[in-house]
Design an enzyme around this catalytic site. Sequence first.
Site, mmCIF file in Angstrom:
data_model
loop_
_atom_site.group_PDB
_atom_site.id
_atom_site.type_symbol
_atom_site.label_atom_id
_atom_site.label_comp_id
_atom_site.label_asym_id
_atom_site.label_seq_id
_atom_site.Cartn_x
_atom_site.Cartn_y
_atom_site.Cartn_z
ATOM 1 N N LYS A 76 0.864 -1.175 0.000
ATOM 2 C CA LYS A 76 0.000 0.000 0.000
ATOM 3 C C LYS A 76 0.906 1.233 0.000
ATOM 4 C CE LYS A 76 -3.842 2.098 2.619
ATOM 5 N NZ LYS A 76 -4.724 1.983 3.808
ATOM 6 N N SER A 151 -9.782 2.248 3.045
ATOM 7 C CA SER A 151 -8.881 3.006 2.206
ATOM 8 C C SER A 151 -7.911 2.133 1.404
ATOM 9 C CB SER A 151 -8.052 3.974 3.064
ATOM 10 O OG SER A 151 -7.193 3.262 3.928
ATOM 11 N N SER A 175 -10.077 -0.114 7.195
ATOM 12 C CA SER A 175 -9.456 0.068 5.879
ATOM 13 C C SER A 175 -8.798 -1.172 5.270
ATOM 14 C CB SER A 175 -8.423 1.200 5.936
ATOM 15 O OG SER A 175 -9.060 2.443 5.915
#
Lengths: 485, 479, 95
Positions: A76, A151, A175
């Site tokens: 990420k 997210s 997330s």
Amino acid sequence: MHQKTIAELSQALAQGTYSSEELTKHYLQRIKQWDTSLNSFITVCEETALASAKSADEARRQGKAGPLTGIPMAQKDIFCTNGIKTTCASKMLENFTAPYDAMVVEKLNAQGMVMLGKTNMDEFAMGSSNEHSHFGPVKNPWNLDCVPGGSSGGSAAAVAARLVPAATGTDTGGSIRQPAALCGITGIKPTYGRVSRYGMIAFASSLDQGGPMTQTAEDAALLLNAMAGFDERDSTSLDAPVPDFTADLNQPIKGLRIGLPKEYFSAGLDPAVGDVIMAAIKEYEKLGAIITEVSLPNNHLAGPAYYVIAPAECSSNLARFDGVRYGYRCKEPKNLEDLYKRSRGEGFGEEVKRRIMIGTYALSSGYYDAYYLKAQQMRRLISEDFKRVFEKVDVIMGPTYPSIAFKIGEHSKDPLEMYLSDFYTIAINLAGLPGLSIPAGFANSLPVGLQIVGPYLNDSKLLNVGHQFQQHTAWHQKIPSQFAK
Amino acid sequence: MEWETVIGLEVHVQLQTASKIFSGASTAYGALPNTQACGVDLGLPGVLPVLNANTVHMAVKFGLSVDAEIAHRSVFARKNYFYPDLPKGYQISQFELPIVGKGHLDIQLDEETVKRIGITRAHLEEDAGKSLHEDFQGMTGIDLNRAGTPLLEIVSEPDMRSANEAVAYLKTLHALVRYLEISDGNMQEGSFRCDANISMRPKGQSKLGTRAEIKNINSFRFVEKAINYEVERQIQVLESGGSIVQETRLYDSDRDETRSMRSKEEANDYRYFPDPDLLPLNIDDHFIGEIKKTLPELPHEKRQRFEKAYGLSTYDANNLVASRELAEYFETVLKESKAPAKLVVNWVMGELSAALNKESLDITTSKITASALAQLLARINDNTISGKIAKTIFEGMWLGEGDADSIIEKQGLKQITDTSAIEPIIDEVMANNPQQLAQYREGKDKLFGFFIGQVMKACAGKANPAQVNELLRKKLQQD
Amino acid sequence: MSVTAETIVSIAHLARLALDEKAIPHYAEDMNRILHWVEQMNSADTQGIEPMAHPRDLGQRLRPDEVTESDQRECFQANAPQTEAGLYLVPQVIE
């Protein structure tokens, strides 16, 4: 190749079925081919990936390969990577290159994993739809008109479309789990403190936790083995021995006590999602689990508490982005104040600014007690609810998210509507507990996630419970048809 | 109206650690800009603070030395504001739960008067960087080497009533932190900085007046001047019917005045909250007990011992304990010379201090070591030389001509104590001055001094004065 | 509690955020709705409940006082918008 899990790829590499280089080229090819439609990557590192694949193959020839050596993965874009851009999906960090690796990156590199690139996300991890990225929204591979969740939407979409076998995520209020649920993959938010936050760009320090996003619970265990561990550079890192998370995967779950919080199954839950969850619970019953109704009486106040605490911490954590030492600086600042205000005003997106505003307000003089302190007290009440429940049951189960993936743009006009939907995940962060989301079926042709929550440090237990389900179901093997070939 | 001055002081003491409070960067002074600012100090994304154990030790040590409560649980909080020398946009400090609670410090105002000043609290925090206002294309340069340097902020009660008391408190505190070896106390380098809160009230009123805060005063002399200026200013404002504005003021030493710092004043709302990157600091009794064992003899304890053991006056003892090094120097001289304490004090605070002052040296850089001075004083004490000759030898020692014994040897300055050697000199002087002798014998006693002078001159000052005195008196009366 | 456009301006100033003038009423409306929702917390009795700042009640770990960092100015400043002579440059700071 791309239909395989990490566990399977690990075996294939060990047996010499193919090399890491071949595997890496295959996935890079898939990214090239498909990511124009998904937008799940911000940066693809073809060259460095191929170089690490080659050294992984070399390590294998020398007999130095571990279970994860040579397996491609993605980070990420919130984890700092030495020499490779780390943007946090923000204009603020569009050109930022950290001169250090996050602990998670360091650890996965040390295992010889091959990083293919950095995945898209909501800016600074604020959002649950991945619409708030400076680099554009990520699409859900099951339906390109829908959001992948957020997210960690880029990681979820990339793994769901098998552009990469596994990826990392971070979870401040859901997330990891929510996009995993919406994209039909497995994701675990470990116990707070298990995975070092060093080099993971902070959103809300007391809630943030990194974790793996994978196809299966077994893969999550393999990856967590490499990610978890004490880090002296993080004061909140747990100084406790790390178990082998794969050790208990095959333990039978007969007699497992599952608590179903009655508050989880009330208005607000999409009935179609509720049906899928109940079917999954039935499956657990078949495996010998005992189902009990429990109550989390303060759960409905987790959202309000969270949307004070997280913005408060973020308002302070994001103060360092001021256009002085790194990051975006506005053009021709008139004076110092102008430099600050325009660099931050232009460098941050709408959702980030909204949360900074809420947090600044909640901490400001005259409002601190009514908002921040009250929220901290709520946090304790919420946490104690869990403690009480875990005296009676081993795990709690319920939906990860009250609906299936929604259409891109559907909720973007109303931030509050989006906040309200984080109902199932955020209390877990407030309490610091481990939470796992696994694919449990489909509603309207879109995936539904089952959330499994356990007491502190029971990450292994959750992975065991998830793995047993996956031994008897095939939801986790489903790949969106468009990306199956 | 008669006014009473009320002063409270906030002192920022830089702790002398090797590394910073939350990072492993060096705290050494004077490095090239930004070469000692690591990722944590710069507030780079993703990096995290970890607390330096030594700062906790030092804070506890200080707390114990002022009889303060040590908090078993203290919390680090963020003080949020934007400033270019503050890289994270917040300063890590302690707000509601500081590590050191209420304590006190006794200050000596004169021979008889001791005043107890309350200490409200002391807390750990990080320092900011520096803004350099030299012109860089019309811009300000930021050096973050100092960012993250550990500070102990010591806050006093508003217990002081004059600039003198404030200075006495600061000097006592300064000596204390140096005794404890928690700070080098170097004021030029900013290791000991003071903010003064000053207010006035009509004498007899118990309610405090509105205060002004004077920031960053960096010498004892400036503290005195700044306070005196501010007191005058406030009295003028009040007596002309105005009222004091609560504000921050800056002392300008060039113009000897304080002036308002409006730019820093605007609506500060620091939004303190517990730093989520750090956990509460727990300190148990065992930890405190271990630190207690390491406490040195404190200045006031040393002073009392000096008075008792060596029979020194409070004044002398106070002067000697002002710095740990000076007190140690004194005791070394005393021990090695075996001379009376008063003689040692007079030399240390007299000749030596004067010589040091003249060249702006301090006791640690003295050109005469304690052992060397001890040798000199031992020679006075065993009558090898007179006090007067000793001063000449001291000068020689200061100029590096050798130690006391070798100068005595080389220059033949050894005192004559042999009666049979002194008597012929006296006889000769008497024979050479028949007129004065006659006058003396007629009762002009004052001429005794004349004969002493003549004898000492004739022997180049080497004869033992006491012996000369005795023999001369005898001989003058004899014949 | 109601957030006015004026509050938004002062909060934006505290947070050093330049907001689009036209967006201010919008921010105020969003903030009011969010805060109204947040204020549901008031329905819970929290009298005497100790605030919880961290998920687990652990103590701060201490680091030995050792210098472990070396000069990395050059690589840190590679990310800086404007530097000179090793200093980060900002518009003139007026004291």
